[in-house]
Design an enzyme around this catalytic site. Sequence first.
Site, mmCIF file in Angstrom:
data_model
loop_
_atom_site.group_PDB
_atom_site.id
_atom_site.type_symbol
_atom_site.label_atom_id
_atom_site.label_comp_id
_atom_site.label_asym_id
_atom_site.label_seq_id
_atom_site.Cartn_x
_atom_site.Cartn_y
_atom_site.Cartn_z
ATOM 1 N N ARG A 115 47.211 103.885 40.791
ATOM 2 C CA ARG A 115 48.086 105.000 41.160
ATOM 3 C C ARG A 115 48.042 105.187 42.672
ATOM 4 O O ARG A 115 46.962 105.097 43.287
ATOM 5 C CB ARG A 115 47.620 106.304 40.492
ATOM 6 C CG ARG A 115 47.945 106.420 39.020
ATOM 7 C CD ARG A 115 49.462 106.535 38.779
ATOM 8 N NE ARG A 115 49.779 106.674 37.380
ATOM 9 C CZ ARG A 115 50.105 105.677 36.555
ATOM 10 N NH1 ARG A 115 50.136 104.433 37.000
ATOM 11 N NH2 ARG A 115 50.418 105.925 35.290
ATOM 12 N N ARG A 129 39.693 98.719 30.829
ATOM 13 C CA ARG A 129 40.470 97.620 30.210
ATOM 14 C C ARG A 129 41.135 96.750 31.267
ATOM 15 O O ARG A 129 40.983 95.527 31.267
ATOM 16 C CB ARG A 129 41.556 98.215 29.299
ATOM 17 C CG ARG A 129 41.053 98.659 27.943
ATOM 18 C CD ARG A 129 42.229 99.022 27.050
ATOM 19 N NE ARG A 129 42.956 100.155 27.590
ATOM 20 C CZ ARG A 129 42.926 101.384 27.069
ATOM 21 N NH1 ARG A 129 42.208 101.632 26.008
ATOM 22 N NH2 ARG A 129 43.632 102.357 27.621
ATOM 23 N N ILE A 130 41.882 97.373 32.174
ATOM 24 C CA ILE A 130 42.636 96.580 33.164
ATOM 25 C C ILE A 130 41.697 95.961 34.196
ATOM 26 O O ILE A 130 41.830 94.787 34.554
ATOM 27 C CB ILE A 130 43.711 97.450 33.847
ATOM 28 C CG1 ILE A 130 44.769 97.842 32.806
ATOM 29 C CG2 ILE A 130 44.352 96.718 35.031
ATOM 30 C CD1 ILE A 130 45.809 98.839 33.287
ATOM 31 N N ARG A 171 34.052 103.517 35.918
ATOM 32 C CA ARG A 171 34.116 103.327 34.471
ATOM 33 C C ARG A 171 33.963 101.864 34.086
ATOM 34 O O ARG A 171 34.422 100.969 34.791
ATOM 35 C CB ARG A 171 35.486 103.819 33.981
ATOM 36 C CG ARG A 171 35.458 104.195 32.538
ATOM 37 C CD ARG A 171 36.825 104.378 31.953
ATOM 38 N NE ARG A 171 36.832 103.686 30.691
ATOM 39 C CZ ARG A 171 37.898 103.292 30.059
ATOM 40 N NH1 ARG A 171 39.084 103.495 30.561
ATOM 41 N NH2 ARG A 171 37.795 102.685 28.899
ATOM 42 N N HIS A 204 56.145 99.320 41.557
ATOM 43 C CA HIS A 204 55.470 99.742 40.319
ATOM 44 C C HIS A 204 55.981 98.954 39.097
ATOM 45 O O HIS A 204 56.507 99.530 38.144
ATOM 46 C CB HIS A 204 55.632 101.259 40.109
ATOM 47 C CG HIS A 204 54.568 101.837 39.211
ATOM 48 N ND1 HIS A 204 54.094 103.113 39.339
ATOM 49 C CD2 HIS A 204 53.880 101.299 38.164
ATOM 50 C CE1 HIS A 204 53.170 103.346 38.418
ATOM 51 N NE2 HIS A 204 53.025 102.251 37.698
ATOM 52 N N VAL A 227 50.910 104.479 30.093
ATOM 53 C CA VAL A 227 49.526 104.704 29.647
ATOM 54 C C VAL A 227 48.906 105.850 30.451
ATOM 55 O O VAL A 227 48.205 106.692 29.909
ATOM 56 C CB VAL A 227 48.692 103.402 29.682
ATOM 57 C CG1 VAL A 227 48.488 102.903 31.086
ATOM 58 C CG2 VAL A 227 47.353 103.609 29.027
HETATM 59 O O1 LIG Z 1 51.603 102.582 35.403
HETATM 60 C C1 LIG Z 1 51.940 102.401 34.283
HETATM 61 C C2 LIG Z 1 51.533 103.190 33.164
HETATM 62 O O2 LIG Z 1 50.711 104.115 33.317
HETATM 63 O O3 LIG Z 1 52.045 102.930 32.082
#
Ligand SMILES: O=CC(=O)O
Length: 253
Positions: A165, A82-83, A106, A213, A3
């Site tokens: 990140r 969203r997350i 945001r 990750h 994403v």
């Molecule tokens: O970190 C995961 C993504 O950006 O899909």
Amino acid sequence: MSVGYDHVDLSELRKRLISLGHTPGVLTDAVADFTVLLVLAAARRIREGFRAVEKGEWILNTTWMLGVQLTNKTIGIVGLGRIGSATALRLKPFIGNNGKIIYFGRVEKPIASSLGATKVEFDTLIRESDVICICCALNEETKEMFNYEVFKKMKSNVILVNTARGGIIRQDDLCRALSEGMLGSVGLDVVTPEPLNPNDPLLKFDKVTVVPHIGSGTLETRTMMANIAIENVLSGVRGETLPHAVKVNFDTK
Ligand SMILES: O=CC(=O)O
């Protein structure tokens, strides 16, 4: 198949008129689940617990390996998109009615009000939060937003979790802060670089849990991401607009 697209040079794409597809939306639940997992793992010292068992250092003492309870705590979310909002929603029952959710950055508006979350300045968030979850995108504004000056202002027992990140945290500064005894515990799904060198100084701190990750790494989510990536590729080779395109803005004037 991600994403985030901070690893892609958008200005180069713009120059070459290349479209970019990504896989938004489908990893929200997986990453939010994982953020909660890291919060709890950090709060309850899971890494130290595993190590103690494996090394035969398990001590029979009721005051050993005490963690932090989330009840009544203040959760600070950086990036209530969203997350971030899915994470806040999951953490709300842990903090109970006397806990607080504050956020910076945001926001998905309807979610913020239904969560009872309060918008605050970044400075307030880092000073008042017992738990800080980094859930924002990496961009020019958020790059190394967490640095030594910021760590100095945090509560001494703060739980800091990053599932966004690695570049949002200035990692050298984090090591410095930890070596000076700042911060309670830290959970990181993202670091700089990835993969992290096994000799990286970050890994010597018992109170830091680093995982590779894998926030979106469920079979269900990665399958959805793969399907979206395939749709993007097929549309691309047919010369159609990508169904899940990043706005590259090909305005060349
Ligand atoms: O970190 C995961 C993504 O950006 O899909």
